[in-house]
Design an enzyme around this catalytic site. Structure first.
Site, PDB file in Angstrom:
ATOM      1  N   ASP A 151      50.976  -6.277 -41.539  1.00 19.65           N
ATOM      2  CA  ASP A 151      51.362  -7.201 -40.466  1.00 19.65           C
ATOM      3  C   ASP A 151      52.862  -7.128 -40.184  1.00 19.65           C
ATOM      4  O   ASP A 151      53.453  -8.080 -39.691  1.00 19.65           O
ATOM      5  CB  ASP A 151      50.950  -8.639 -40.827  1.00 19.65           C
ATOM      6  N   ASP A 207      74.111  15.659 -38.673  1.00 21.42           N
ATOM      7  CA  ASP A 207      73.760  15.448 -37.257  1.00 21.42           C
ATOM      8  C   ASP A 207      73.356  13.991 -37.160  1.00 21.42           C
ATOM      9  O   ASP A 207      72.271  13.616 -37.622  1.00 21.42           O
ATOM     10  CB  ASP A 207      72.619  16.394 -36.871  1.00 21.42           C
ATOM     11  N   HIS A 264      71.115  19.520 -24.387  1.00 21.56           N
ATOM     12  CA  HIS A 264      70.079  18.739 -23.691  1.00 21.56           C
ATOM     13  C   HIS A 264      70.763  17.576 -23.002  1.00 21.56           C
ATOM     14  O   HIS A 264      71.880  17.202 -23.352  1.00 21.56           O
ATOM     15  CB  HIS A 264      69.015  18.253 -24.691  1.00 21.56           C
ATOM     16  N   GLU A 283      78.334  19.924 -32.604  1.00 18.88           N
ATOM     17  CA  GLU A 283      77.710  19.279 -31.441  1.00 18.88           C
ATOM     18  C   GLU A 283      78.590  18.164 -30.911  1.00 18.88           C
ATOM     19  O   GLU A 283      78.976  17.252 -31.655  1.00 18.88           O
ATOM     20  CB  GLU A 283      76.341  18.705 -31.829  1.00 18.88           C
TER      21      GLU A 283
HETATM   22  N1  GLY Z   1      69.990  15.214 -32.975  1.00 22.65           N
HETATM   23  C1  GLY Z   1      69.056  15.814 -32.144  1.00 22.65           C
HETATM   24  C2  GLY Z   1      69.621  16.965 -31.426  1.00 22.65           C
HETATM   25  O1  GLY Z   1      70.704  17.397 -31.735  1.00 22.65           O
HETATM   26  O2  GLY Z   1      69.046  17.454 -30.498  1.00 22.65           O
HETATM   27 MN    MN Z   2      71.494  17.214 -29.728  1.00 22.91          MN
HETATM   28 MN    MN Z   3      72.167  16.275 -32.792  1.00 24.82          MN
END
Ligand code: GLY
Ligand code: MN
Ligand code: MN
Length: 438
Positions: A40, A260, A354, A407
């Site tokens: 629940d 990441d 992306h 990134e």
């Molecule tokens: N953290 C997901 C990516 O880098 O696409």
């Molecule tokens: Mn990414």
């Molecule tokens: Mn990422």
């Protein structure tokens, strides 16, 4: 900060205008259901991104209905006030307060939705709905349509078309407005701070989860509601596992650590990766691969500007990486042969970015009529080249288990791009300097 509802109202008005231009009709946009985690107990609640984009409303059990036409209307269906439930679960707006606070034309109890749809859909040309994503909603929309069809003898006609509302909203979500950009910048700044904190925490003998805990601490203490996705804290060989999330290894001297991680703030994601030596100093082979990935990222970033193809950054990064793999003795043959055959994919097997927004892999098509989309100001995207060198025959042992991704998050501006994650140390010198503070 009091909520500014104006951007959300403006988005509803734009979607209504788009629906009207497409022939008119009624949109039905539900938020996400609550999901049980065990018996629940529910998972932490996260609203649906499409619904939130148009409403700012965070409660579950809510549906937005938009009626296009000469007098366009927005109607929220939501939970009613319930003192007993509010004692256990907390405040609920209820329709009256929700209409007032979020600027809807009308608000009604969610229990009235099915019945009301019978009236709202009568004599409308189309239903705009997220076709095929939630079987429950496909069925409810079909039931509503059939209720209208059943009234045909009264002289009303039922919508002749069911159209996909998400594709219309996707086009809007691709270009971030001022309010979205402000939130994305704040999310990026919090995540940059979390990566700095991680660099100050990592050392031989510390577990990956201890570093993950520092990331979460930094996210939450700045008001982020949650990580935008499962944090990857991957040391040694784990750095070559692209979706590693166990985060339970004890780090060793000589390891690289790939993190990441990005926070979600008021619905908006950030997405940052850094890779650095647990010892605080890059070894020769680690540094060689790191500088290569950094050069690939710089090449990709240089391609980001209005009018550029979505694919240009990936193509540029791939060429730099493939040439580097050849120069390091990881691949043989010419650059063109490596690109043509795809042999570089042994070490670089994902794409370079992306869209980023409410969803970490945000809404929006990458191609239009078979061609890569061209960038426009207000697009937000990640730039994330990497190199992942697993032990294998023919691969020099000095490079084994080096996994590096770098990134950042880029906002397309009028003349180029702005790296909104810039406060995250990135050069070898900056990383070694912050780690020397430990
Ligand atoms: N953290 C997901 C990516 O880098 O696409
Ligand atoms: Mn990414
Ligand atoms: Mn990422």
């Amino acid at each position: 900060m009091p909520l500014d509802i104006a951007p959300f109202q403006a988005r509803r008005a734009r979607l209504l205008a788009t629906m009207q231009a497409a022939g008119g009709g009624v949109a039905i946009i539900p938020t996400a259901p609550e999901r049980f985690r065990n018996r629940d107990t529910t998972h932490p609640y996260r609203f649906d991104s499409y619904f939130y984009y148009l409403t700012a409303f965070r409660e579950p059990e809510a549906v937005l209905v938009l009626v296009a036409g000469a007098a366009p209307r927005s109607i929220l269906f939501c939970r009613t006030k319930d003192m007993e439930r509010e004692i256990w679960d907390g405040y609920r707006f209820g329709p009256d307060a929700a209409r007032e606070a979020f600027g809807f034309d009308e608000a009604r109890p969610i229990a009235e939705l099915d019945e009301q749809l019978g009236t709202l859909l009568a004599n409308q040309p189309a239903i705009f709905h997220s076709v095929g994503y939630e079987p429950e909603w496909d069925r409810r929309v079909a039931d509503a349509l059939n209720r209208v069809r059943a009234q045909a003898r009264t002289g009303c006609h039922a919508p002749g078309q069911i159209r996909d509302v998400r594709s219309l909203i996707d086009e809007m979500r691709l270009v971030k407005d001022v309010a979205e950009i402000a939130t994305l910048r704040r999310a990026a700044a919090i995540s940059a701070g979390a990566h700095r904190r991680a660099m100050r925490t990592a050392r031989p003998g510390v577990h990956e989860y201890e570093v993950e805990a520092e990331l979460i601490h930094e996210f939450r203490r700045h008001g982020s509601q949650a990580p935008a996705y499962s944090s990857i804290v991957a040391s040694g060989p784990n750095a070559c596992v692209l979706h590693y999330v166990e985060n339970d290894r004890r780090m060793q001297d000589g390891d690289l650590l790939l993190i990441d991680a990005g926070c979600e703030l008021d619905g908006y994601a950030s997405d940052i990766t850094r890779s650095f030596p647990v010892s605080g100093r890059f070894s020769g082979p680690q540094k060689a691969v790191y500088e290569l990935v950094l050069a690939a990222q710089a090449a990709a970033i240089a391609e980001i500007r209005p009018g550029a193809s979505w694919d240009a950054g990936h193509a540029a990064a791939t060429r730099v990486l493939a040439q580097g793999f050849i120069d390091l003795g990881l691949l043989s043959g010419s650059l063109d042969a490596a690109i043509e055959s795809g042999s570089y994919r042994q070490f670089y097997m994902h794409r370079t970015g992306h869209w980023l927004g409410l969803d970490v892999h945000d809404a929006g098509e990458y191609k239009v009529a078979g061609e890569w989309r061209t960038l426009v100001p207000g697009n937000v995207l990640t730039v994330e080249p990497g190199a992942y060198i697993r032990p294998a025959a023919g691969v020099p042992e000095a490079f084994w288990n080096i996994g590096i991704r770098i990134e950042d998050d880029a906002l397309v501006t009028a003349s180029g791009c702005d790296i909104i994650t810039h406060a995250t140390p990135k050069s070898v010198a900056d990383i070694e300097a912050i780690m020397a503070e430990r």
